[in-house]
Scaffold this motif. Structure first.
Motif, PDB file in Angstrom:
ATOM      1  N   GLU A 354       0.953  -1.296   0.135  1.00 45.46           N
ATOM      2  CA  GLU A 354      -0.062  -0.090   0.110  1.00 45.46           C
ATOM      3  C   GLU A 354       0.837   1.186  -0.110  1.00 45.46           C
ATOM      4  O   GLU A 354       0.480   2.245  -0.764  1.00 45.46           O
ATOM      5  N   PRO A 355       1.753   1.165   0.770  1.00 42.22           N
ATOM      6  CA  PRO A 355       2.813   2.519   0.930  1.00 42.22           C
ATOM      7  C   PRO A 355       3.430   2.894  -0.487  1.00 42.22           C
ATOM      8  O   PRO A 355       3.396   4.045  -0.921  1.00 42.22           O
ATOM      9  N   LEU A 356       3.877   1.920  -1.090  1.00 40.88           N
ATOM     10  CA  LEU A 356       4.635   2.054  -2.534  1.00 40.88           C
ATOM     11  C   LEU A 356       3.390   2.436  -3.650  1.00 40.88           C
ATOM     12  O   LEU A 356       3.470   3.400  -4.384  1.00 40.88           O
ATOM     13  N   ARG A 357       2.205   1.750  -3.526  1.00 40.26           N
ATOM     14  CA  ARG A 357       1.141   1.790  -4.404  1.00 40.26           C
ATOM     15  C   ARG A 357       0.769   3.649  -4.288  1.00 40.26           C
ATOM     16  O   ARG A 357       0.541   4.045  -5.360  1.00 40.26           O
ATOM     17  N   GLU A 358       0.538   3.903  -2.845  1.00 42.25           N
ATOM     18  CA  GLU A 358       0.414   5.440  -2.975  1.00 42.25           C
ATOM     19  C   GLU A 358       1.054   6.265  -3.512  1.00 42.25           C
ATOM     20  O   GLU A 358       0.879   7.250  -4.100  1.00 42.25           O
ATOM     21  N   ARG A 359       2.417   6.174  -3.319  1.00 44.48           N
ATOM     22  CA  ARG A 359       3.516   7.142  -3.905  1.00 44.48           C
ATOM     23  C   ARG A 359       3.379   6.990  -5.225  1.00 44.48           C
ATOM     24  O   ARG A 359       3.481   7.936  -6.209  1.00 44.48           O
ATOM     25  N   LEU A 360       3.384   5.963  -5.914  1.00 41.19           N
ATOM     26  CA  LEU A 360       3.266   5.601  -7.594  1.00 41.19           C
ATOM     27  C   LEU A 360       1.968   6.402  -8.106  1.00 41.19           C
ATOM     28  O   LEU A 360       1.966   6.720  -9.426  1.00 41.19           O
ATOM     29  N   GLU A 361       0.783   6.181  -7.309  1.00 42.15           N
ATOM     30  CA  GLU A 361      -0.494   6.763  -7.923  1.00 42.15           C
ATOM     31  C   GLU A 361      -0.206   8.398  -8.070  1.00 42.15           C
ATOM     32  O   GLU A 361      -0.749   8.909  -8.779  1.00 42.15           O
ATOM     33  N   LEU A 362       0.594   8.718  -7.212  1.00 42.24           N
ATOM     34  CA  LEU A 362       1.064  10.231  -7.256  1.00 42.24           C
ATOM     35  C   LEU A 362       1.782  10.667  -8.676  1.00 42.24           C
ATOM     36  O   LEU A 362       1.570  11.415  -9.272  1.00 42.24           O
ATOM     37  N   PHE A 363       2.561   9.857  -9.104  1.00 41.11           N
ATOM     38  CA  PHE A 363       3.184   9.721 -10.131  1.00 41.11           C
ATOM     39  C   PHE A 363       2.215   9.674 -11.385  1.00 41.11           C
ATOM     40  O   PHE A 363       2.239  10.518 -12.322  1.00 41.11           O
ATOM     41  N   ARG A 364       1.538   8.776 -11.209  1.00 43.78           N
ATOM     42  CA  ARG A 364       0.425   8.680 -12.289  1.00 43.78           C
ATOM     43  C   ARG A 364      -0.334   9.591 -12.313  1.00 43.78           C
ATOM     44  O   ARG A 364      -0.768   9.962 -13.440  1.00 43.78           O
ATOM     45  N   ALA A 365      -0.747  10.354 -11.291  1.00 41.80           N
ATOM     46  CA  ALA A 365      -1.726  11.610 -11.330  1.00 41.80           C
ATOM     47  C   ALA A 365      -0.916  12.701 -12.245  1.00 41.80           C
ATOM     48  O   ALA A 365      -1.705  13.345 -13.140  1.00 41.80           O
ATOM     49  N   VAL A 366       0.188  12.968 -11.776  1.00 42.85           N
ATOM     50  CA  VAL A 366       1.114  13.894 -12.583  1.00 42.85           C
ATOM     51  C   VAL A 366       1.097  13.671 -14.326  1.00 42.85           C
ATOM     52  O   VAL A 366       0.872  14.401 -14.933  1.00 42.85           O
ATOM     53  N   ALA A 367       1.345  12.290 -14.437  1.00 43.45           N
ATOM     54  CA  ALA A 367       1.716  11.993 -15.685  1.00 43.45           C
ATOM     55  C   ALA A 367       0.375  11.982 -16.522  1.00 43.45           C
ATOM     56  O   ALA A 367       0.542  12.382 -17.844  1.00 43.45           O
ATOM     57  N   ARG A 368      -0.828  12.038 -15.898  1.00 40.86           N
ATOM     58  CA  ARG A 368      -2.095  12.025 -16.740  1.00 40.86           C
ATOM     59  C   ARG A 368      -2.523  13.482 -16.843  1.00 40.86           C
ATOM     60  O   ARG A 368      -3.297  13.694 -17.663  1.00 40.86           O
ATOM     61  N   GLU A 369      -1.912  14.244 -16.088  1.00 45.33           N
ATOM     62  CA  GLU A 369      -2.318  15.911 -16.341  1.00 45.33           C
ATOM     63  C   GLU A 369      -2.134  16.208 -17.839  1.00 45.33           C
ATOM     64  O   GLU A 369      -1.033  16.015 -18.447  1.00 45.33           O
ATOM     65  N   PRO A 370      -2.992  16.936 -18.382  1.00 41.86           N
ATOM     66  CA  PRO A 370      -2.754  17.197 -19.743  1.00 41.86           C
ATOM     67  C   PRO A 370      -1.587  18.024 -20.376  1.00 41.86           C
ATOM     68  O   PRO A 370      -1.180  17.911 -21.022  1.00 41.86           O
ATOM     69  N   ASP A 371      -1.007  19.177 -19.033  1.00 42.35           N
ATOM     70  CA  ASP A 371       0.134  19.865 -19.361  1.00 42.35           C
ATOM     71  C   ASP A 371       1.041  19.457 -18.321  1.00 42.35           C
ATOM     72  O   ASP A 371       2.068  20.276 -18.377  1.00 42.35           O
ATOM     73  N   GLY A 372       0.933  18.272 -17.989  1.00 39.53           N
ATOM     74  CA  GLY A 372       1.766  17.689 -17.034  1.00 39.53           C
ATOM     75  C   GLY A 372       3.319  17.397 -17.955  1.00 39.53           C
ATOM     76  O   GLY A 372       3.039  16.628 -18.839  1.00 39.53           O
ATOM     77  N   ASP A 373       4.422  17.650 -17.283  1.00 42.27           N
ATOM     78  CA  ASP A 373       5.724  17.253 -17.866  1.00 42.27           C
ATOM     79  C   ASP A 373       6.258  16.194 -17.075  1.00 42.27           C
ATOM     80  O   ASP A 373       7.255  16.290 -16.349  1.00 42.27           O
ATOM     81  N   SER A 374       5.954  14.904 -17.676  1.00 42.94           N
ATOM     82  CA  SER A 374       6.356  13.794 -16.896  1.00 42.94           C
ATOM     83  C   SER A 374       7.851  13.670 -16.850  1.00 42.94           C
ATOM     84  O   SER A 374       8.421  13.060 -15.900  1.00 42.94           O
TER      85      SER A 374
END
Length: 599
Positions: A354-374
């Protein structure tokens, strides 16, 4: 992506550093490349196309055995008297022009005339056309050859070394024709230069190193070495190379190392192109439903070049076999196929993540942002996994690489795993090379360092390894994720041992892997038994859970192996079941299959 390019070339070939001297090395420099147009190229050909597309009007190549040659007519014409850009040719031949007064007279000029039969280092013309070893002008894997502008290389007659070096310098000094000089396999090249040429080239390299690319011209030194550290070690052994060694050493410690490019191994997209080339050229049959899994396993194979894969696929096709997981395993080319699940699905199946999954979810949220610079997340890719053995850290690291790849943050997303003790040499001078080798094998993926605290525990050479690791983490921040792992207390001490190190692992990127609870251990044990196709009888279930709880209560926290303990238990149960039932799958596990101490 340009037709001539692949992801690993695009990552490595970047001439925007502001320097006139550029270094190229890495495990892929002597490989072949299946480029975006599905044609195979050598590094030589792809580099030539890149330089021409970047606006260099004259691209001159030099290597031992081929002192001076060109891959296109325009470059050749600009370098000889009477050519289209004859000013450069006249100047290089000792005539007046923008390159100055030409080559010095006396012995060097006479030697040049003797070598080519006419005056000037380039002589009166070029030799006849010949197909390049790089493959220019030859048919590509899908037929039709390279683009029409790819002419056979033009080569002057063989020149003596001093005239050659002076000619290369003339090209670098000429501002009327934008020029690139490429010296291939520089280590070998330097060893075969005559003493006088060595001294002169050393002076010129010093001038080029101090020049700015704003002067229009660049020199690319291509080393066969897998990394810059190894290149330096080879150059040190050659006479009259102090200036070059000094430049390379400055590049090694330079923040960002912008004048050094590292060519890695093929990623999934290039491997997929290679399979299609083998299918169309050699009639390779393909297991289509599992192709994505096959390509993933091929790309994850450490140390394998496209050359090796091409030979293997050709061999498989010649036998009439299809590209399947069974064939690749029989050929010892892969260890096994991925599950077919996405990395997120695999992560969801793991217990206690769960702790790792939560951290990676933040990465995924940023990557999905239309103007996000992954790509801007590269600074935060590095993770520290802290906890006891057997808590899934290595498996989690593999999935992190694949998830980063799906985010577009890493090209390959493969895992290269080492122990901390494996990147520290027992004697002076080898630690940096060992650390560099580990990083180079992980480029475009994840470097997983288990028991990382062992680096700091090696007091004599440990700091050297940490400093080099920090440097490479900075240099390759868009191509590398480092995950360090180990016991919590030891890892805290390790991260605090170097200010540069701890600054690269933000607090939210330190992921705790706690010991599994008894309930989680029971779940893990059930899963391991299911993988062996073993069923658990109703009377065994409560007894198994009780046995696992007792194991947990009696554990030594410093030596407890978590899932490893469950793996040993599952193996014991399977062995006793096999002995009792003669491997009768209809017979489930029963209480008598438990270890004797469970009774």
């Amino acid at each position: 992506m340009k037709p001539w390019s692949t992801a690993r070339l695009a990552n490595a070939i970047n001439l925007d550093s502001g320097d006139a001297l550029y270094i190229l090395c890495g495990p892929g420099v002597q490989d072949r490349f299946v480029c975006a147009d599905y044609r195979e190229r050598s590094l030589e050909t792809a580099l030539w196309e890149h330089l021409r597309d970047s606006g260099f009007e004259r691209v001159a190549f030099s290597r031992h055995g081929d002192p001076l040659y060109f891959m296109d007519e325009a470059s050749a014409e600009s370098a000889v008297p009477g050519g289209t850009a004859s000013r450069a040719g006249r100047a290089a031949a000792g005539q007046s022009g923008p390159l100055g007064g030409g080559l010095p007279g006396g012995t060097a000029s006479r030697a040049g005339r003797d070598a080519v039969g006419q005056s000037g280092p380039l002589g009166g013309g070029l030799s006849g056309s010949a197909a390049s070893r790089a493959g220019v002008g030859q048919s590509g894997p899908l037929g039709g050859g390279l683009p029409a502008r790819s002419a056979p290389p033009r080569r002057p007659p063989r020149m003596l070394d001093l005239s050659l070096v002076q000619t290369l310098n003339a090209f670098m000094r000429d501002t009327s024709v934008r020029s690139a000089v490429v010296i291939l396999w520089t280590e070998d090249y330097l060893r075969h230069l005559q003493p006088a040429a060595h001294r002169e080239l050393a002076d010129y390299l010093g001038e080029w190193a101090r020049s700015a690319a704003s002067q229009r011209n660049v020199c690319v030194l291509v080393f066969a070495a897998p990394n810059l550290t190894d290149a330096i070690r080879k150059v040190v052994d050659v006479r009259d190379t102090d200036v070059l060694v000094s430049f390379l050493e400055r590049q090694r410690v330079r923040r960002g190392r912008r004048s050094v490019g590292t060519v890695g191994l093929a990623e999934r997209s290039e491997m997929a192109r290679l399979v299609q080339v083998a299918r169309l050229r050699h009639g390779l049959a393909v297991d289509w439903p599992n192709l994505d899994r096959l390509i993933a396993a091929m790309a994850a194979r450490p140390g394998e070049t496209v050359r090796n894969w091409h030979a293997a696929l050709t061999r498989i096709a010649s036998r009439g076999d299809a590209l399947t997981g069974e064939i690749l395993k029989a050929e010892q080319l892969i260890d096994g196929l991925p599950s077919g699940l996405s990395p997120w699905q695999e992560l969801d199946k793991l217990v206690g993540m769960e702790p790792l999954r939560e951290r990676l979810e933040l990465f995924r949220a940023v990557a999905r942002e239309p103007d996000g610079d992954s790509a801007g997340q590269a600074e935060t890719l590095h993770l520290a996994f802290v906890g006891n053995p057997g808590t899934g850290k290595t498996t989690a690291a593999r999935l992190v690489g694949e998830i980063y790849r799906d985010f577009g943050l890493l090209e390959r997303g493969h895992l290269h795993a080492v122990r901390g003790s494996e990147i520290v040499a027992p004697y002076l001078g080898n630690t940096v090379a060992m650390t560099d080798a580990a990083v180079d094998n992980a480029l475009d993926g994840v470097l997983f360092i288990d028991e990382a605290y062992a680096i700091a525990n090696t007091r004599e050479y440990g700091p050297e390894a940490i400093n080099e690791l920090v440097l490479r983490m900075e240099d390759e921040r868009h191509r590398l994720a480092v995950i360090v792992a180990g016991y919590t207390e030891d890892m805290n001490m390790f991260l605090a041992s170097n200010a540069g190190l701890i600054s690269r692992f933000s607090r939210q990127n330190i992921i705790e892997f706690p010991d599994y609870t008894p309930e989680q251990l029971v779940e893990i044990a059930h899963g391991m038994l299911a993988e062996r196709n073993l069923t658990i009888s109703p009377e065994l279930e409560p007894l198994l859970a009780e046995h696992i709880r007792r194991m947990y209560d009696r554990r030594n926290p410093k030596t407890w192996g978590n899932a490893r303990e469950m793996r040993e238990l599952a193996s014991h149960l399977a062995a006793r079941w096999a002995l009792r039932t003669k491997r009768n799958r209809a017979e489930p596990l029963r209480p008598g299959d438990l270890p004797e101490e469970a009774a």
